[in-house]
Design a protein around this motif. Structure first.
Motif, PDB file in Angstrom:
ATOM      1  N   HIS A  26      10.137   6.216  -5.407  1.00 12.13           N
ATOM      2  CA  HIS A  26       9.910   5.120  -4.461  1.00 12.13           C
ATOM      3  C   HIS A  26       9.706   3.782  -5.168  1.00 12.13           C
ATOM      4  CE1 HIS A  26       5.716   5.632  -5.514  1.00 12.13           C
ATOM      5  NE2 HIS A  26       5.532   4.434  -5.026  1.00 12.13           N
ATOM      6  N   THR A 124       3.990  -4.414   3.664  1.00 13.74           N
ATOM      7  CA  THR A 124       4.120  -2.963   3.571  1.00 13.74           C
ATOM      8  C   THR A 124       3.235  -2.257   4.592  1.00 13.74           C
ATOM      9  OG1 THR A 124       2.337  -2.649   1.957  1.00 13.74           O
ATOM     10  CG2 THR A 124       4.533  -3.083   1.075  1.00 13.74           C
ATOM     11  N   GLN A 125       2.264  -2.980   5.143  1.00 13.78           N
ATOM     12  CA  GLN A 125       1.357  -2.342   6.103  1.00 13.78           C
ATOM     13  C   GLN A 125       1.749  -2.591   7.549  1.00 13.78           C
ATOM     14  OE1 GLN A 125      -2.082  -4.179   4.531  1.00 13.78           O
ATOM     15  NE2 GLN A 125      -2.442  -2.614   2.972  1.00 13.78           N
ATOM     16  N   LYS A 154      -2.183  -0.943  -6.027  1.00 13.89           N
ATOM     17  CA  LYS A 154      -2.565   0.171  -5.165  1.00 13.89           C
ATOM     18  C   LYS A 154      -1.429   0.526  -4.202  1.00 13.89           C
ATOM     19  CE  LYS A 154      -6.329   2.197  -2.670  1.00 13.89           C
ATOM     20  NZ  LYS A 154      -5.756   3.481  -3.083  1.00 13.89           N
ATOM     21  N   THR A 155      -0.816  -0.530  -3.649  1.00 17.34           N
ATOM     22  CA  THR A 155       0.290  -0.322  -2.711  1.00 17.34           C
ATOM     23  C   THR A 155       1.454   0.370  -3.403  1.00 17.34           C
ATOM     24  OG1 THR A 155      -0.378  -2.412  -1.797  1.00 17.34           O
ATOM     25  CG2 THR A 155       1.679  -1.522  -1.000  1.00 17.34           C
ATOM     26  N   GLU A 157       1.212   2.404  -5.807  1.00 14.45           N
ATOM     27  CA  GLU A 157       0.870   3.793  -6.079  1.00 14.45           C
ATOM     28  C   GLU A 157       0.907   4.637  -4.812  1.00 14.45           C
ATOM     29  OE1 GLU A 157      -1.894   5.709  -9.289  1.00 14.45           O
ATOM     30  OE2 GLU A 157      -3.018   4.543  -7.833  1.00 14.45           O
ATOM     31  N   GLU A 158       0.316   4.099  -3.753  1.00 11.38           N
ATOM     32  CA  GLU A 158       0.244   4.867  -2.504  1.00 11.38           C
ATOM     33  C   GLU A 158       0.718   4.011  -1.359  1.00 11.38           C
ATOM     34  OE1 GLU A 158      -3.865   5.671  -2.153  1.00 11.38           O
ATOM     35  OE2 GLU A 158      -3.959   6.813  -4.005  1.00 11.38           O
ATOM     36  N   PRO A 159       2.010   3.788  -1.263  1.00 10.77           N
ATOM     37  CA  PRO A 159       2.492   2.934  -0.177  1.00 10.77           C
ATOM     38  C   PRO A 159       2.244   3.604   1.171  1.00 10.77           C
ATOM     39  CG  PRO A 159       4.329   3.923  -1.368  1.00 10.77           C
ATOM     40  CD  PRO A 159       3.099   4.301  -2.109  1.00 10.77           C
ATOM     41  N   ALA A 160       1.937   2.766   2.173  1.00 11.99           N
ATOM     42  CA  ALA A 160       1.713   3.287   3.519  1.00 11.99           C
ATOM     43  C   ALA A 160       3.073   3.448   4.184  1.00 11.99           C
ATOM     44  CB  ALA A 160       0.844   2.317   4.302  1.00 11.99           C
ATOM     45  N   ARG A 164      10.032   1.353  -0.323  1.00 12.09           N
ATOM     46  CA  ARG A 164      10.554   1.480  -1.682  1.00 12.09           C
ATOM     47  C   ARG A 164      10.447   0.136  -2.377  1.00 12.09           C
ATOM     48  NH1 ARG A 164      15.831   5.387  -1.722  1.00 12.09           N
ATOM     49  NH2 ARG A 164      14.933   6.218  -3.621  1.00 12.09           N
ATOM     50  N   ARG A 182       3.850   3.231 -12.988  1.00 12.50           N
ATOM     51  CA  ARG A 182       4.046   3.711 -11.625  1.00 12.50           C
ATOM     52  C   ARG A 182       5.512   3.667 -11.204  1.00 12.50           C
ATOM     53  NH1 ARG A 182      -0.972   2.406 -12.167  1.00 12.50           N
ATOM     54  NH2 ARG A 182      -2.626   3.036 -10.715  1.00 12.50           N
TER      55      ARG A 182
END
Ligand code: ZN
Length: 342
Positions: A26, A124-125, A154-155, A157-160, A164, A182
């Motif tokens: 991603h 992204t949110q 953080k985004t 690493e763990e995108p909501a 991509r 990452r």
């Protein structure tokens, strides 16, 4: 809104696009020295990911999504760039920034601001607006300062949701290691002259000799060669340049802009260092180089040029500066100052 249909990808980029489209990660980092095509490849990848009818070779170029990217209004694509570059490449800035730049309250930034990184995180949110996927394209990623990069970590690493990332970089070593780790890294491939020469001639209509000079002047980097083509670099001028610089005469470069002037001096310095140790020059023809001075003088000159290059973004007195650089080149290369004419 004007449309910017990207020109066809160069064959070696097209081949890389095909490979990258098969990857699942991603977050992708396109890495390599400048001028190898990071940006066109990153954009082609984003266009293909978002396309409604993609092929294994990339985006269809005709669907509503492709069109939305070409007119720079795709709701699922967030392009994070320095403001100067957004303006150059036709990507819209947010309204407030645009207004402040137009009113000259602020200068367009050459860095990726932390506010822009925060806006990308907010993007992204969002709940999805058009398709199933949203894409964040960051170019060049090394223009994020630590604060902006940390904002994104953080985004990344763990995108909501289905997000991509494409980070494109011309100096990946400057990225935060945590950011780099990452991403899946793809090193851009360096095209051979057999690939890049015909491509360059086709794009510019140049004669083989001229195209060869542009490629040499660009150190083999195709996008930089196109830049030389755009400037109309003349083969005779390039071959006469080393001797002119050694005389302190930089007038042939007067219209190039400070960054390119300095890069050219750095290239000459590089080639003189190479020839000093018996290696082949890279940018100029060996026959056109002046006799190289001792290595110590060249190293000193190289250091000064590097130092100047870091601060050259706001040349207030360009002609005076060019004169000063010419005088310095002349002493570095050991040529006695010209006597004042009577
Ligand atoms: Zn399409």
């Amino acid at each position: 809104m004007s449309e910017t249909i990207p020109p066809p990808l160069a064959p070696w980029l097209q081949a890389q696009l095909g490979e990258l489209l098969q990857q699942r990660g991603h977050a992708l980092l396109l890495s390599g020295p400048s001028g190898l095509g990071q940006y066109p490849l990153a954009l082609a990848l984003a266009r293909a990911w978002l396309c409604e009818a993609p092929t294994p070779q990339g985006a269809c170029g005709h669907c509503a999504s492709c069109h939305a990217i070409d007119v720079r209004t795709h709701p699922d694509l967030c392009v994070l760039m320095p403001e100067t570059l957004s303006l150059e490449l036709g990507w819209p800035l947010d309204e407030r920034t645009q207004e402040r730049i137009e009113k000259k309250e602020v200068k367009a930034s050459r860095q990726i601001r932390v506010e822009a990184a925060r806006a990308a995180v907010a993007f992204t949110q969002l709940t999805r607006s058009r398709g199933d996927l949203r894409v964040v394209l960051i170019h060049p990623a090394e223009r994020m300062n630590h604060e902006a990069a940390n904002t994104l970590l953080k985004t990344l690493e763990e995108p909501a949701g289905a997000i991509r990332f494409i980070l494109s970089s011309e100096a990946a070593h400057q990225l935060l290691p945590t950011l780099r780790s990452r991403c899946q890294t793809h090193g851009l491939r360096w095209p051979t002259p057999q690939e890049s020469l015909p491509w360059l001639r086709e794009r510019t209509g140049a004669e083989p000799d001229t195209a060869r000079v542009w490629l040499a002047a660009a150190g083999g980097r195709p996008d930089d060669a196109l830049e030389w083509a755009r400037l109309g670099l003349d083969a005779r001028l390039w071959s006469a340049l080393p001797q002119a610089v050694a005389r302190g005469d930089l007038s042939a470069m007067a219209d190039w802009g400070a960054t390119l002037q300095l890069q050219t001096l750095q290239k000459l310095c590089h080639d003189l260092m190479a020839s000093r140790v018996g290696a082949a020059p890279r940018f100029f023809d060996a026959a056109h180089l002046p006799k190289p001075p001792p290595m110590r003088a060249l190293s000193q000159w190289a250091r000064e040029l590097g130092e100047t290059a870091r601060h050259v973004e706001h040349p207030f007195h360009a002609p005076l500066m060019l004169q000063a650089w010419g005088a310095r080149a002349r002493t570095a290369l050991g040529v006695a100052p010209a006597r004042n004419s009577p």
